[in-house]
Design a protein around this motif. Structure first.
Motif, PDB file in Angstrom:
ATOM      1  N   TYR A 268       0.584  -1.264   0.031  1.00 25.15           N
ATOM      2  CA  TYR A 268       0.072  -0.074   0.075  1.00 25.15           C
ATOM      3  C   TYR A 268       0.822   1.370   0.055  1.00 25.15           C
ATOM      4  N   ALA A 269       2.160   1.173   0.272  1.00 26.82           N
ATOM      5  CA  ALA A 269       3.061   2.219   0.389  1.00 26.82           C
ATOM      6  C   ALA A 269       3.588   2.739  -1.002  1.00 26.82           C
ATOM      7  N   LEU A 270       4.048   1.722  -1.850  1.00 23.74           N
ATOM      8  CA  LEU A 270       4.606   2.153  -3.176  1.00 23.74           C
ATOM      9  C   LEU A 270       4.221   1.128  -4.395  1.00 23.74           C
ATOM     10  N   ILE A 271       3.551   0.007  -3.965  1.00 22.70           N
ATOM     11  CA  ILE A 271       3.204  -0.830  -5.060  1.00 22.70           C
ATOM     12  C   ILE A 271       1.923  -0.815  -5.708  1.00 22.70           C
ATOM     13  N   SER A 272       0.889  -0.924  -4.886  1.00 19.12           N
ATOM     14  CA  SER A 272      -0.392  -0.576  -5.268  1.00 19.12           C
ATOM     15  C   SER A 272      -0.911   0.694  -5.703  1.00 19.12           C
ATOM     16  N   TYR A 361      -7.531   2.555   0.067  1.00 20.99           N
ATOM     17  CA  TYR A 361      -8.151   3.590  -0.934  1.00 20.99           C
ATOM     18  C   TYR A 361      -7.656   4.785  -0.699  1.00 20.99           C
ATOM     19  N   MET A 362      -6.819   5.163  -0.015  1.00 16.49           N
ATOM     20  CA  MET A 362      -6.166   6.660   0.078  1.00 16.49           C
ATOM     21  C   MET A 362      -5.268   6.698  -0.968  1.00 16.49           C
ATOM     22  N   PRO A 363      -5.610   7.900  -1.538  1.00 20.02           N
ATOM     23  CA  PRO A 363      -4.520   8.358  -2.815  1.00 20.02           C
ATOM     24  C   PRO A 363      -3.189   8.528  -2.597  1.00 20.02           C
ATOM     25  N   TYR A 364      -2.508   8.214  -3.592  1.00 21.48           N
ATOM     26  CA  TYR A 364      -1.211   8.232  -3.580  1.00 21.48           C
ATOM     27  C   TYR A 364      -0.698   9.587  -3.891  1.00 21.48           C
ATOM     28  N   PRO A 365       0.442  10.365  -3.423  1.00 17.79           N
ATOM     29  CA  PRO A 365       1.348   9.727  -2.450  1.00 17.79           C
ATOM     30  C   PRO A 365       1.106   9.797  -1.000  1.00 17.79           C
ATOM     31  N   GLN A 373       5.733   6.287   7.110  1.00 19.93           N
ATOM     32  CA  GLN A 373       5.790   7.594   8.014  1.00 19.93           C
ATOM     33  C   GLN A 373       7.395   8.234   7.509  1.00 19.93           C
ATOM     34  N   ASP A 374       7.721   8.210   6.238  1.00 21.26           N
ATOM     35  CA  ASP A 374       8.962   8.653   5.731  1.00 21.26           C
ATOM     36  C   ASP A 374       8.356   9.613   4.613  1.00 21.26           C
ATOM     37  N   VAL A 375       8.992  10.825   4.706  1.00 25.55           N
ATOM     38  CA  VAL A 375       8.704  11.921   3.477  1.00 25.55           C
ATOM     39  C   VAL A 375       9.374  11.354   2.192  1.00 25.55           C
ATOM     40  N   MET A 376      10.456  10.413   2.136  1.00 24.06           N
ATOM     41  CA  MET A 376      11.160  10.006   1.087  1.00 24.06           C
ATOM     42  C   MET A 376      10.368   9.031   0.114  1.00 24.06           C
ATOM     43  N   ALA A 377       9.349   8.657   0.832  1.00 23.42           N
ATOM     44  CA  ALA A 377       8.321   7.677   0.239  1.00 23.42           C
ATOM     45  C   ALA A 377       7.611   8.367  -0.868  1.00 23.42           C
TER      46      ALA A 377
END
Length: 413
Positions: A268-272, A361-365, A373-377
């Motif tokens: 949910y962080a970076l893949i989907s 369901y929360m929009p990226y980014p 909990q990392d801004v670099m994400a």
């Protein structure tokens, strides 16, 4: 070659997988996890609020809400597995007592300490750490209750009220179930939690490796491209993802560092991004740069759901499923994106998730930040979106042009 693959997947592979998914036992596990997900979502919301505690000291500590929602997930699974098995098997009259029996057995198998009339449980075992125990408990109870459901001590024309018949008919299986739990825990001193952890540790270890993690992401993508829901393999990987997250949480709580990348939160962080297969880039292309009227219309219809990571409309509307033009780039991204994510987290460029976040369901980014909990994400989310755009684009253009040619031919007729 591609035609042979398509024929095999549509005529042989997909029907077999769909039969497995429709199996009452597999379906019960899926339904149990889906039913319990709202409690996980509550834990995710508390995670977000807890971040605000770092900026506003006056905010109350709501962590206990997470403990008694997400932290009770194993308890919920233990109840619902036999409940749904009995429902699927046509024994709805016994589903509640089966769920209740499973709860009691689950508590017994958590290996509590009993001293001078006081009983002490390890709180962590009620949550994701105890989910494998919950799965075993629920399935064991379901097997026994299902076997005994069609057997009765009384004739069908008995004058005894039905509820009394049900009481007596359930006495034997419930007694046997609890006797097995008592025998294992009290008499033989077997801590089933530790036994199951030891059994599944090698499997979980494989999923935590780079090849295992990539495979756990690619398999749902591959199945989805043939119209088979990613939920088909959900019961396989989810317990391992949850166990890894539990280890990460324990590590951080004790002053260490989270190291298990293979978690649901990582997905949910970076893949989907846009859903399974990282399809948001494709949805944006369809909505804004399509020349084909058909594809542009579909794009406008699917863009909003895709922003909220609901990609059934684009998978079945574009379509991606059974469409060689779009299946191939989806497969490529299914391998490429988890490779990138595993690399950047292994190298410490983005923090490994160490708290629950299942607000898929929360929009990226935005989701990228809250899950890690990392801004670099946020930066890497944008990078991955650009990379997936580059992968989808040439295939999208060929497909768009093919539709455009068909539309011109139809207009000239």
């Amino acid at each position: 070659m591609m035609e042979k693959i398509m024929n095999f997947m549509s005529n042989k592979f997909a029907p077999r997988v769909n039969r497995i998914v429709a199996n009452p036992w597999v379906s019960a596990i899926q339904s149990s996890m889906l039913t319990g997900l709202p409690l996980v979502f509550v834990g995710s919301l508390i995670t977000i609020i807890s971040i605000l505690n770092n900026f506003f000291e006056w905010m109350p500590d709501l962590s206990l809400m997470s403990t008694f929602s997400f932290g009770m997930f194993g308890l919920i699974i233990a109840f619902f597995i036999p409940y749904f098995v009995m429902e699927n098997k046509g024994h709805s009259n016994n589903k509640l007592v089966s769920g209740a029996t499973s709860l009691v057995l689950y508590l017994l198998l958590l290996f509590p300490e009993i001293n001078d009339g006081q009983i002490t449980f390890s709180l962590s075992r009620f949550g994701i750490e105890g989910m494998l125990v919950a799965l075993v408990t629920g399935l064991f109870v379901a097997v026994i209750m299902n076997f005994m459901a069609s057997k009765s001590f009384f004739d069908e024309d008995s004058a005894i009220p039905d509820f009394v018949v049900s009481w007596f008919d359930n006495l034997l299986p419930i007694t046997f179930i609890l006797f097995v739990g008592w025998l294992a825990t009290i008499q033989f001193g077997i801590d089933l939690f530790q036994v199951i952890q030891a059994i599944f540790q090698p499997i979980a270890g494989i999923v935590s490796t780079y090849p295992g993690f990539v495979l756990s992401v690619f398999i749902p993508v591959f199945l989805y491209s043939f119209g088979i829901s990613a939920w088909a393999v959900f019961p396989v990987f989810y317990p391992m993802y949850m166990a890894n997250l539990a280890d990460n949480m324990d590590a951080v709580a004790s002053g260490g560092v989270a190291t298990n990348i293979a978690t649901q939160e990582t997905l949910y962080a970076l893949i989907s991004i846009g859903g399974v297969g990282t399809t948001l880039a494709l949805a944006i292309m369809m909505a804004f740069i399509s020349k084909s009227q058909q594809l542009k219309a579909i794009g406008k219809a699917v863009i909003v759901p895709s922003v909220f990571n609901i990609n059934e409309p684009v998978v079945f509307g574009a379509p991606i499923a059974f469409n060689p033009y779009l299946m191939v780039p989806m497969w490529i991204n299914g391998l490429l994106v988890p490779t990138i994510v595993y690399g950047i987290m292994s190298w410490g460029w983005v923090a490994v998730p160490s708290s629950t976040f299942l607000l898929w369901y929360m929009p990226y980014p935005i989701a990228s930040y809250f899950a890690t909990q990392d801004v670099m994400a946020i930066f890497w989310c944008i990078v991955i979106l650009i990379i997936t755009w580059a992968v989808y684009y040439p295939f999208f253009k060929v497909y768009d042009n093919s539709l455009l040619v068909k539309e011109k031919e139809e207009n000239n007729q």
